[in-house]
Design a protein around this motif. Structure first.
Motif, short mmCIF file in Angstrom:
data_model
loop_
_atom_site.label_atom_id
_atom_site.label_comp_id
_atom_site.label_asym_id
_atom_site.label_seq_id
_atom_site.Cartn_x
_atom_site.Cartn_y
_atom_site.Cartn_z
N ASP A 124 0.82 -1.21 0.00
CA ASP A 124 0.00 0.00 0.00
C ASP A 124 0.86 1.26 0.00
O ASP A 124 0.50 2.26 -0.62
CB ASP A 124 -0.92 0.00 1.22
CG ASP A 124 -1.89 -1.17 1.21
OD1 ASP A 124 -2.33 -1.55 0.11
OD2 ASP A 124 -2.18 -1.72 2.29
N ILE A 125 1.99 1.22 0.72
CA ILE A 125 2.87 2.39 0.80
C ILE A 125 3.43 2.73 -0.58
O ILE A 125 3.42 3.89 -1.00
CB ILE A 125 4.03 2.12 1.79
CG1 ILE A 125 3.49 2.04 3.22
CG2 ILE A 125 5.10 3.20 1.68
CD1 ILE A 125 4.53 1.60 4.24
N ILE A 126 3.94 1.73 -1.29
CA ILE A 126 4.55 1.98 -2.59
C ILE A 126 3.50 2.26 -3.66
O ILE A 126 3.73 3.05 -4.58
CB ILE A 126 5.44 0.78 -3.00
CG1 ILE A 126 6.55 0.58 -1.96
CG2 ILE A 126 6.03 0.99 -4.38
CD1 ILE A 126 7.44 -0.61 -2.24
N ARG A 127 2.32 1.63 -3.52
CA ARG A 127 1.26 1.82 -4.53
C ARG A 127 0.55 3.16 -4.39
O ARG A 127 -0.11 3.62 -5.34
CB ARG A 127 0.25 0.67 -4.42
CG ARG A 127 -0.67 0.54 -5.64
CD ARG A 127 -1.79 -0.45 -5.42
NE ARG A 127 -2.62 -0.06 -4.30
CZ ARG A 127 -2.95 -0.88 -3.29
NH1 ARG A 127 -2.50 -2.13 -3.27
NH2 ARG A 127 -3.71 -0.45 -2.30
N GLU A 128 0.65 3.80 -3.24
CA GLU A 128 -0.11 5.03 -2.99
C GLU A 128 0.10 6.09 -4.06
O GLU A 128 -0.88 6.73 -4.51
CB GLU A 128 0.23 5.59 -1.61
CG GLU A 128 -0.61 6.80 -1.24
CD GLU A 128 -0.37 7.24 0.19
OE1 GLU A 128 -1.11 8.11 0.66
OE2 GLU A 128 0.57 6.73 0.84
N PRO A 129 1.34 6.38 -4.52
CA PRO A 129 1.47 7.36 -5.62
C PRO A 129 0.71 6.97 -6.87
O PRO A 129 0.15 7.84 -7.56
CB PRO A 129 2.99 7.38 -5.87
CG PRO A 129 3.60 6.94 -4.58
CD PRO A 129 2.65 5.93 -4.02
N LEU A 130 0.67 5.67 -7.18
CA LEU A 130 -0.10 5.22 -8.34
C LEU A 130 -1.60 5.40 -8.10
O LEU A 130 -2.35 5.75 -9.03
CB LEU A 130 0.21 3.75 -8.64
CG LEU A 130 1.63 3.41 -9.07
CD1 LEU A 130 1.78 1.91 -9.27
CD2 LEU A 130 2.03 4.17 -10.33
N ASP A 131 -2.04 5.17 -6.87
CA ASP A 131 -3.46 5.34 -6.55
C ASP A 131 -3.89 6.79 -6.74
O ASP A 131 -5.05 7.07 -7.08
CB ASP A 131 -3.73 4.91 -5.10
CG ASP A 131 -3.52 3.42 -4.89
OD1 ASP A 131 -3.55 2.67 -5.89
OD2 ASP A 131 -3.31 3.01 -3.73
N ILE A 132 -2.97 7.71 -6.53
CA ILE A 132 -3.28 9.15 -6.65
C ILE A 132 -3.17 9.61 -8.10
O ILE A 132 -4.05 10.33 -8.60
CB ILE A 132 -2.34 9.97 -5.75
CG1 ILE A 132 -2.59 9.63 -4.27
CG2 ILE A 132 -2.55 11.47 -5.99
CD1 ILE A 132 -1.59 10.25 -3.32
N HIS A 133 -2.09 9.22 -8.76
CA HIS A 133 -1.78 9.76 -10.09
C HIS A 133 -2.25 8.88 -11.23
O HIS A 133 -2.38 9.35 -12.36
CB HIS A 133 -0.27 9.97 -10.22
CG HIS A 133 0.27 11.01 -9.29
ND1 HIS A 133 0.33 12.35 -9.62
CD2 HIS A 133 0.79 10.91 -8.04
CE1 HIS A 133 0.86 13.03 -8.61
NE2 HIS A 133 1.15 12.18 -7.65
N MET A 134 -2.48 7.60 -10.99
CA MET A 134 -2.84 6.67 -12.06
C MET A 134 -4.14 5.94 -11.73
O MET A 134 -4.22 4.71 -11.74
CB MET A 134 -1.72 5.64 -12.26
CG MET A 134 -0.36 6.24 -12.51
SD MET A 134 -0.20 6.87 -14.18
CE MET A 134 1.56 7.24 -14.23
N LYS A 135 -5.18 6.69 -11.43
CA LYS A 135 -6.45 6.10 -11.00
C LYS A 135 -7.08 5.22 -12.08
O LYS A 135 -7.82 4.29 -11.77
CB LYS A 135 -7.42 7.20 -10.59
CG LYS A 135 -7.00 7.95 -9.34
CD LYS A 135 -8.01 9.01 -8.96
CE LYS A 135 -7.60 9.75 -7.69
NZ LYS A 135 -8.56 10.80 -7.32
N ARG A 136 -6.79 5.53 -13.33
CA ARG A 136 -7.40 4.77 -14.42
C ARG A 136 -6.66 3.46 -14.69
O ARG A 136 -7.17 2.61 -15.43
CB ARG A 136 -7.43 5.61 -15.70
CG ARG A 136 -8.32 6.84 -15.59
CD ARG A 136 -8.38 7.60 -16.90
NE ARG A 136 -9.25 8.77 -16.79
CZ ARG A 136 -9.49 9.61 -17.80
NH1 ARG A 136 -8.92 9.39 -18.99
NH2 ARG A 136 -10.29 10.65 -17.63
#
Length: 342
Positions: A124-136
């Protein structure tokens, strides 16, 4: 890269006269009022070109970490301009522009123990930037990206399902590096990323950063106390003292022939494990002045072995180019000063 070649292209990161002041309050009986400011960063300017590693050195409290936090907009500037290629990030107000800027520059923090959320899994820590910037991006694809970046920093897939407290300091810093690189940034600000680690682990992390830089064509601003680390990893060196840059130039030139007396003093403190080498040790007198009460004239003059009572204590020296690529802020710079004599 030569100085002439650099003049023919634009820097990837351009910092112009940035200032960051913190108010200091004096409490009275019925009210409090601002009486002064801590001038943590006081008019800093420099350029970094694509693919370079620029080292930033200086004593504790000189403003290195504040400068780093300003570059990634964790601190709001009082004045100045920060440009990433053509974008002035200081004037950004729109949410879309802010998200675009965040993808260009990321930060690796000093303390791997406090920079990771202890209540979240590494996944979850490493994926968080993707969750914010790459929602699609599909959820499973985001997870796969995390597994790939973990492998790149020397960790395994199963590490993603553990918590930060289950890792050593070096492993936690690898997690921090993975989080910083997951968005493929152009610039990475490294705020003393190895200072909290054992010496053997430091070497592993430094080698890892160099490998990742070559693979992803990254640009680093690398902050460190250890001058040996700076010499090993940096192409250029910024020397900072009491909120300002006092010397800037290629690493080989700065270490071979430093121009500013403060740089000379720093380099003279590097231990050399060879009794056959004669070394002049320069001991600075006194402590670093308070950033609330900065001395007039040259900020280094109260501790400088070359300061006079006229020019140095009345006029603050400006950062000027002594020779191609070598900048120094001193009224009496050293000329071909060699710290180590063979």
């Amino acid at each position: 890269m030569t100085t002439e070649e650099q003049h023919n292209r634009e820097p990837i990161l351009s910092v112009q006269n940035i200032k960051k002041y913190y108010p200091v309050k004096q409490h009275a009986i019925l009210f409090s009022r601002i009486v002064n400011f801590v001038k943590a960063v006081d008019g800093v300017s420099f350029d970094i070109y694509k693919g370079e590693t620029v080292g930033l050195v200086g004593e504790s409290g000189c403003g290195k970490s504040t400068l780093a936090r300003c570059l990634v907009k964790l601190e709001k500037l009082n004045a100045g301009e920060i440009r990433i290629e053509e974008t002035d990030i200081v004037t950004i107000t729109k949410r879309s522009e802010e998200l675009a800027f965040r993808k260009e520059i990321q930060m690796i923090f000093q303390d791997p123990y406090s920079s990771l959320n202890p209540r979240k899994l590494v996944l979850d820590i490493i994926r968080e930037p993707l969750d914010i910037h790459m929602k699609r991006m599909p959820f499973e694809e985001r997870n796969q990206r995390v597994y790939e970046i973990l492998n790149l920093v020397g960790l395994e897939h199963y590490h993603a399902l553990r918590y930060p407290h289950e890792f050593s300091g070096g492993q936690r810093q690898r997690i921090g590096i993975a989080r910083a690189l997951i968005l493929n940034p152009k610039i990475v600000v490294c705020d003393e990323p190895v200072s909290a680690l054992d010496v053997s682990v430091q070497a592993q992390i430094l080698n890892l950063l160099q490998e990742l830089q070559e693979e992803f064509d990254l640009t680093f601003l690398f902050i460190a106390h250890d001058l040996s680390v700076i010499k090993h990893i940096s192409d250029k060196v910024l020397v900072m003292y009491l909120g300002v840059i006092v010397e800037f130039g290629p690493t080989s030139e700065i270490f071979k022939n430093p121009s500013h007396p403060y740089t000379v003093s720093l380099l003279s403190a590097i231990p050399i494990p060879n009794p056959a080498i004669e070394k002049e040790r320069i001991i600075l007198e006194g402590d670093v002045p308070s950033p609330v009460d900065i001395p007039p004239g040259c900020r280094f003059s109260p501790r400088c072995y070359k300061a006079d009572d006229d020019l140095c204590v009345t006029i603050e020296p400006q950062l000027v180019e002594l020779k191609p690529g070598i900048f120094c802020a001193c009224h009496y710079p050293e000329k071909d000063k060699q710290v180590i004599k063979y």
